[in-house]
Design an enzyme around this catalytic site. Structure first.
Site, PDB file in Angstrom:
ATOM      1  N   ASP A   1      13.210 155.077  38.093  1.00 19.89           N
ATOM      2  CA  ASP A   1      12.489 155.604  36.727  1.00 19.89           C
ATOM      3  C   ASP A   1      12.506 157.389  36.636  1.00 19.89           C
ATOM      4  O   ASP A   1      12.834 157.797  36.955  1.00 19.89           O
ATOM      5  CB  ASP A   1      10.922 155.434  35.868  1.00 19.89           C
TER       6      ASP A   1
HETATM    7  C1  BGC Z   1      10.657 155.722  30.451  1.00 22.83           C
HETATM    8  C2  BGC Z   1      11.693 154.430  30.963  1.00 22.83           C
HETATM    9  C3  BGC Z   1      12.767 154.186  30.069  1.00 22.83           C
HETATM   10  C4  BGC Z   1      13.196 156.093  31.055  1.00 22.83           C
HETATM   11  C5  BGC Z   1      14.962 156.602  30.060  1.00 22.83           C
HETATM   12  C6  BGC Z   1      11.104 157.041  31.492  1.00 22.83           C
HETATM   13  O1  BGC Z   1      10.449 157.894  30.856  1.00 22.83           O
HETATM   14  O2  BGC Z   1       9.474 155.288  31.770  1.00 22.83           O
HETATM   15  O3  BGC Z   1      10.895 153.196  30.633  1.00 22.83           O
HETATM   16  O4  BGC Z   1      13.970 153.307  30.618  1.00 22.83           O
HETATM   17  O5  BGC Z   1      12.797 156.669  30.867  1.00 22.83           O
HETATM   18  O6  BGC Z   1      14.912 157.118  29.534  1.00 22.83           O
END
Ligand code: BGC
Length: 774
Positions: A303
């Site tokens: 993530d």
């Molecule tokens: C989120 C993810 C997301 C990623 C990219 C993160 O903060 O937890 O779910 O895919 O950002 O946007």
């Protein structure tokens, strides 16, 4: 610029085209898709062995810097560490995220493919969560349809728009089980139940990817957030999850497994600590479970900045240690930060990581690119992109699905559908005419101007027959800003003084008094749920409750339409407001869909994918729990109120009425490993066509560990004509009766007697039993 020939090593053999006719959809025939097809058909999908051999040949030619480049994903919503062109040309990036300009995507792809030393295409990723430009209902709403084919269709349509823009990778589906509505990200998943969650997970993967990775007009799915994010302590986003082994295996992991079994090409490691170990540095999750147990061959992305933040956890001592531990745990690609790129060369030199571990990560990434067909067809056609967005077909599908996802919670005296005798309709509420708010969170590529508000939908439906009087009544606002405010925001409050607010409040009541019926559209701004959108209260924000109570006090019939993505405190409303329609955030066509539902042009048939608490103190209140003392009074666990939810899991009304009778099984015993055919007669006892969801629950009477009172093990949504009776047969797979036993620490399917119920929600009473035998 002349396209440079791609070396023959990168060519597929020319063979037949993959069929795209496999999946069945509700309203749009799949062959309609090919009319808009923008990506080239892929030859027969490569085998794992072929893809691996391809990747290994390429790896043999790569420098360490090129390998680490592939393992780096750079966001383009803020200035990248080096100009994007330079990153692409030098092979210093494997993937970009947060770019939605089709021409720019294509241009960067040309730079990577034509100008980089090894011509490796880029992977463009994006949060395609519930639509791309056309927005579909939020994922919790898709789950409320209890119709996996609707979820599949929504994500398939979303994939088509994304792919037409040049994006080949969705950071979805989110399959985190969530049992705490304070957690803002409950909106992104399928709710509380592992069985429903698994079916929705599979369906969404199929929707994104099609029958196989690389199918035209589809994109790779990324199942997230592995694993346990939904159990964030206190519902506070990003906080640690403490989950017993029993709950992890039986509740939180099954939807991930189902999504991977359905072919998901990638998975995202979560932010938080799982039982004291960060998910992104967690070898048990990313290696033992994912690779050893589940035999997953796809790619793992962290993530956002989750590799770097391993130090924040008090886990890694510095950036090098973070890179080493993430790689050694099993992360292949680092999202947004550059610890891999910056720190692994020295770490390799010091023997903290091996070249083999780096090659493994690169191989997983190259295989994904190869299977997606990017070495053959890396480009999209930006000249076609605009014409493929928000097409009438996308709109029609979005509207239909939004009617299927709504849940009718209450309809006293059949106030809905609205009678034609109502000639003046008051439409009140801060969300009734807000274009961003009908879309919901996580739709950053959506255009609010495309969306239809409830006011617009009602005007279209009623202007010929009734007068609509609209005002906001109250305004609402988040107390703290949202992380998405800059990209996507709700209208700011316009009233600044108490006197203005007071005048508006009374104006709303005046309009209600002048009307025959009032529709109040209340709930939460889109930014009030989603990431970093947890709440410590579930009350209707601002003065909405006061407005609702004052509206009811006028004595006029009141319809409450909720726009939100979590159970809220509607306990007063559940006794005093005749109609409550949970519309969730229904998306681009939401206003039209709500008008369809209120008028009776459509009939609600959605069901809750999560129990709705009576009080916030009941959380968590999931139905599938174990019972101990005084089982005959299960709802008296508190002395100061009921311990039953306000609305049970699986609950939802319709304008039709149904009975479920005559539950029968093909045989009184079933052998482990086989399937039990369960039949039940469902009757529409009304004069209106409608949908009922038949839900099957089981209870294992005794086992090596305590067994939950009920567990969902099958369901089907059926459409019945007026007064129609249909025998519905559901195959109960005995493999779904197995569980991970906290006694034996193994999966077991234990012979014995099972209760079986069929009905309309988890309180179903139609009952029989069967024996599971070896
Ligand atoms: C989120 C993810 C997301 C990623 C990219 C993160 O903060 O937890 O779910 O895919 O950002 O946007």
């Amino acid at each position: 610029m002349r396209a440079r020939a791609i070396p023959s090593l990168l060519m597929f053999s020319a063979v037949a085209i993959v069929s795209i006719g496999a999946a069945t959809y509700i309203s749009v025939p799949r062959n309609a898709v090919s009319a808009h097809q923008v990506t080239q058909p892929l030859p027969i999908p490569p085998s794992d062995a072929e893809a691996r051999a391809f990747a290994d040949k390429l790896i043999a030619k790569m420098t360490l810097a090129e390998k680490l480049g592939q393992m780096t994903q750079v966001p383009l919503n803020s200035p990248p560490p080096r100009p994007a062109d330079e990153l692409a040309r030098t092979g210093s990036v494997g993937s970009f995220l947060f770019i939605t300009d089709a021409a720019e995507i294509n241009r960067l792809q040309h730079v990577a493919v034509e100008q980089s030393r090894l011509h490796i295409p880029l992977l463009f990723g994006y949060d395609v969560i519930h639509g791309f430009r056309t927005i579909y209902p939020v994922p919790i709403a898709l789950a409320a349809s209890w119709d996996p084919s609707a979820a599949e269709q929504a994500q398939s349509m979303a994939a088509r728009e994304a792919r037409a823009t040049g994006i080949q990778w969705a950071f979805a589906p989110m399959v985190d089980i969530a049992r705490d509505p304070r957690w803002g990200r409950i909106m992104e998943g399928a709710g509380e139940d592992p069985f429903l969650g698994s079916r929705m997970a599979e369906a969404q993967v199929k929707g994104f990817q099609g029958a196989t990775l690389g199918e035209p007009d589809h994109i790779m799915a990324c199942v997230k957030h592995f694993a346990g994010y939904g159990a964030a302590s206190g519902g506070r986003d990003y906080e640690e999850s403490n989950i017993s082994d029993e709950q992890l295996w039986n509740v939180y992991l099954p939807p991930f497994h189902a999504a991977l079994e359905a072919g998901a090409g990638s998975i995202m490691s979560a932010y938080m600590d799982l039982n004291g170990v960060p998910a992104t540095g967690n070898r048990f999750l990313l290696h033992d479970v994912l690779r050893d147990d589940w035999n997953f061959h796809g790619m793992v992305v962290s993530d956002w900045a989750a590799v770097k933040s391993l130090t924040t956890h008090g886990f890694s001592k510095d950036d090098t240690d973070a890179a080493v531990r993430a790689l050694n745990a099993g992360v292949d690609m680092e999202m947004s930060t550059t610890n891999f790129q910056d720190k692994l060369p020295a770490a390799l030199h010091q023997g903290l990581v091996t070249e083999a571990a780096i090659n493994n990560a690169v191989r997983n990434i190259l295989i994904a690119k190869y299977k997606l067909g990017l070495f053959k067809n890396p480009y999209s056609d930006p000249s076609k992109t605009a014409s493929l967005m928000v097409t009438p077909e996308q709109r029609a599908t979005a509207r239909k699905i939004a009617t299927q996802t709504a849940v009718l919670l209450r309809d006293q005296d059949n106030l809905l559908p609205l009678s034609s005798k109502y000639k003046t309709i008051a439409l009140i509420g801060p969300l009734a005419d807000s274009k961003p708010d009908i879309m919901g969170s996580w739709c950053l590529a959506g255009h609010p101007s495309d969306s239809v508000t409830v006011l617009e939908g009602l005007h279209k439906r009623y202007d010929a027959t009734a007068k609509i009087l609209y005002t906001k009544g109250v305004e609402i606002e988040r107390e703290q800003p949202s992380i998405f405010d800059e990209q996507f925001s709700s209208p700011k409050p316009t009233m600044t003084t108490d006197a203005e607010r007071d005048t508006e409040f009374h104006h709303a009541l005046d309009l209600i008094n002048q009307s025959d019926v009032a529709i109040l559209v209340l709930g939460e701004l889109q930014s009030m749920s989603g990431e970093r959108a947890s709440r410590s209260s579930l009350d209707l924000p601002g003065k909405q409750e006061q407005l609702l109570e004052a509206a009811v006090a006028t004595g006029k019939p009141i319809v409450l339409v909720l726009l939100n993505a979590r159970p809220l405190n509607i306990t007063w409303a559940s006794k005093n407001v005749p109609v409550i329609l949970e519309a969730w955030y229904p998306g681009t066509e939401g206003g039209n869909a709500i008008a369809d539902l209120l008028s009776g042009d459509a009939n609600p048939g959605g069901k809750l994918p999560v129990a709705w608490p009576l009080t916030i103190g009941q959380i968590p209140i999931n139905y599938g729990r174990n019972l101990t003392q005084i089982p005959e009074a299960p709802n008296t666990r508190y002395w100061d109120g009921s311990s039953a939810p306000l609305y049970p899991f699986g609950y939802g009304l319709s304008y039709s009425t149904f009975t479920t009778t005559n539950l029968r099984i093909a045989a009184p015993t079933v052998h482990a490993g086989s399937t039990l055919q369960v039949s039940v007669d469902v009757q529409n006892t009304s004069n209106r066509a409608g949908d009922e969801v038949v839900e099957l629950y089981t209870h294992q009477r005794a086992g090596s560990a305590s067994r939950p009172v009920r567990e969902l093990k099958g369901f089907v949504r059926v459409s019945l004509k007026p007064n129609e009776t249909r025998t519905v047969t559901i195959a109960l797979n005995t493999k779904d009766l197995g569980f991970w036993s906290p006694q034996t620490h193994h999966w077991s399917m234990e012979p014995g007697t099972f209760d079986l119920w069929a009905g309309t929600d988890e309180t179903a009473t139609t009952h029989t039993t069967f024996d599971l035998v070896p």
